[in-house]
Scaffold this motif. Structure first.
Motif, PDB file in Angstrom:
ATOM      1  N   LYS A 282       0.836  -1.207   0.000  1.00  0.00           N
ATOM      2  CA  LYS A 282       0.000   0.000   0.000  1.00  0.00           C
ATOM      3  C   LYS A 282       0.873   1.260   0.000  1.00  0.00           C
ATOM      4  CE  LYS A 282      -3.978   2.055   2.339  1.00  0.00           C
ATOM      5  NZ  LYS A 282      -4.896   2.006   3.493  1.00  0.00           N
ATOM      6  N   ASN A 285       2.400   1.714  -3.486  1.00  0.00           N
ATOM      7  CA  ASN A 285       1.315   2.157  -4.381  1.00  0.00           C
ATOM      8  C   ASN A 285       1.058   3.645  -4.235  1.00  0.00           C
ATOM      9  OD1 ASN A 285       0.542  -0.182  -5.759  1.00  0.00           O
ATOM     10  ND2 ASN A 285      -0.866  -0.839  -4.154  1.00  0.00           N
ATOM     11  N   GLU A 286       0.960   4.094  -2.998  1.00  0.00           N
ATOM     12  CA  GLU A 286       0.616   5.494  -2.732  1.00  0.00           C
ATOM     13  C   GLU A 286       1.786   6.425  -3.051  1.00  0.00           C
ATOM     14  OE1 GLU A 286      -0.765   5.524   1.293  1.00  0.00           O
ATOM     15  OE2 GLU A 286      -2.706   4.639   0.778  1.00  0.00           O
ATOM     16  N   ARG A 287       3.005   5.962  -2.804  1.00  0.00           N
ATOM     17  CA  ARG A 287       4.183   6.814  -3.044  1.00  0.00           C
ATOM     18  C   ARG A 287       4.272   7.234  -4.506  1.00  0.00           C
ATOM     19  NH1 ARG A 287       8.574   3.438  -1.573  1.00  0.00           N
ATOM     20  NH2 ARG A 287       7.651   3.697   0.480  1.00  0.00           N
ATOM     21  N   LYS A 289       1.653   6.927  -6.673  1.00  0.00           N
ATOM     22  CA  LYS A 289       0.308   7.168  -7.211  1.00  0.00           C
ATOM     23  C   LYS A 289       0.031   6.246  -8.403  1.00  0.00           C
ATOM     24  CE  LYS A 289      -0.409  11.995  -5.797  1.00  0.00           C
ATOM     25  NZ  LYS A 289       0.736  12.225  -4.926  1.00  0.00           N
ATOM     26  N   GLN A 295      -2.756  -0.844  -8.422  1.00  0.00           N
ATOM     27  CA  GLN A 295      -2.798  -0.905  -6.959  1.00  0.00           C
ATOM     28  C   GLN A 295      -3.606  -2.105  -6.479  1.00  0.00           C
ATOM     29  OE1 GLN A 295      -3.405   2.509  -4.555  1.00  0.00           O
ATOM     30  NE2 GLN A 295      -2.693   3.975  -6.077  1.00  0.00           N
TER      31      GLN A 295
END
Length: 407
Positions: A282, A285-287, A289, A295
């Motif tokens: 997660k 994924n967020e780092r 985008k 994701q």
């Protein structure tokens, strides 16, 4: 006004590869002259124009100067006095710093052709170290041309190492990083991209979760390659060999992150790494985008890949839960991508690359059976609302039990 074809188009023609994108540089012209000839301006940062007929990009020759951190920290100067050689020296690699006129006469002030023949990726000038994005770009070119024998010049790798240690990589935006990462993962040998990033210390800065896998052992009986990092590179390599889409390649890269959290005293076993790895997947994924489909598949692959490998042993109820988790009724493609990602994982083991993977067809069959349970008979029996959902679940479980017994 002189117009030259530059960069990748020249490089790939000399390599005998198909030329797809063509970039042009215009020497000795002003923006007003370009507008007078019908070129359409684009971009606010520097003078780039679209050809009135072909739509290809034509950029005025320019110089650049470092003025801040990161990829965007540059000021540009374009004028008729800027020479072709001055424009070419601001480029990243010698093989990308060549130009040719309409007669294919080559301008090669920084010996790009020589490096093409020697199969070397070498920086053009010390200014290379001013742009952190070039670390990712060079690693991407290494992945693209590894099959042709290209390697990164030691002095270029040293500059990349200095950039990695400088903290400049942290100034890259998620969007710019993802653009390079996603392109690199779709190259012929994406595992080389990850390896080059690791060799120069950039992987530790950009994806410490992946970097942490190297040196972590796995049980040799299941993983003859032993090292978790080597296994990840092999899985990624298999996904490219089998021409899998970006979603699958991203899931292959991140699926085992939990193994990097296993306490040393528990090595080489990695109990519950599927669940411990989810927070790491997660975070990555967020780092960057990453797109939603990438994701989702990465998280599902991380959580359920051991279910995929044990598919033939799973109870019908567990199999149904797996199918429900993927919403195979409305999202069949996502489950198919999970199956092939599991197969890449199984093949990404030393000496087992050609081993068959019967779990794949078994899971496809199970999904087909579950999807084949008709709703209409239950509606006719008067089921509705939550009761309908439970009745449907019972019928699917019954169908899966029969499927297991008949295999």
């Amino acid at each position: 006004m002189q117009i030259f074809k530059v960069g990748g188009a020249v490089r790939d023609r000399l390599l005998g590869l198909p030329v797809t994108d063509i970039d042009w540089v215009v020497v000795g012209a002003t923006a007003d002259e370009m507008l007078a000839k019908g070129y359409r301006p684009v971009g606010a940062d520097f003078p780039v124009f679209l050809h009135p007929k072909t739509g290809e990009e034509y950029a005025l020759a320019r110089t650049e100067r470092k003025s801040g951190r990161g990829y965007g920290g540059f000021t540009f100067h374009a004028s008729p006095e800027v020479t072709l050689e001055e424009d070419l020296i601001r480029r990243d690699l010698t093989i990308n710093a060549m130009a040719e006129d309409d007669q294919q006469n080559l301008t090669d002030p920084y010996h790009g052709q020589r490096d093409l023949e020697a199969r070397i990726l070498r920086h053009v000038s010390p200014a290379f170290a001013e742009d952190p994005l070039r670390v990712l770009r060079v690693a991407r070119f290494a992945a693209r041309y590894a099959g042709l024998g290209f390697t990164v010049a030691p002095e270029t790798l040293e500059l990349m190492r200095q950039l990695s240690e400088s903290g400049e990589l942290q100034a890259l935006t998620a969007e710019r990083s993802w653009k390079e990462i996603s392109r690199a993962l779709m190259e012929d040998q994406p595992q080389v991209f990850i390896q080059v990033l690791r060799d120069c210390g950039a992987l530790k800065e950009l994806m410490p979760e992946v970097d942490a896998l190297f040196g972590v052992p796995q049980p040799e009986a299941h993983h003859p390659e032993i090292d978790s990092g080597i296994h990840t590179l092999s899985v990624l390599g298999q996904s490219a060999l089998h021409q899998q889409p970006l979603t699958v390649r991203w899931a292959c890269l991140l699926h085992d992150l939990g193994k990097g959290l296993t306490p040393k005293e528990e090595w080489p076993r990695h109990i519950a790494h599927e669940h411990t790895g989810l927070k790491l997947i997660k975070a990555v994924n967020e780092r960057f985008k990453a797109p939603k489909d990438c994701q989702e598949l990465a998280l599902l692959m991380g959580q359920y890949h051991t279910h995929g490998h044990r598919a033939l042993e799973l109870k019908a109820s567990t199999l149904l839960e797996l199918l429900q988790s993927f919403d195979v009724y409305r999202r069949p493609q996502r489950f198919e991508e999970f199956i092939v990602a599991c197969e890449m994982d199984a093949r990404g083991r030393k000496g087992l690359e050609q081993r068959s993977y019967p779990q794949a067809d078994y899971l496809r069959g199970a999904a087909s059976v579950a999807r084949g349970v008709a709703v209409q008979p239950l509606l006719e029996k008067g089921f509705k609302g939550p009761e309908l959902g439970e009745a449907l679940k019972r019928e699917r479980l019954k169908a899966l039990k029969a499927y297991k017994e008949n295999r």
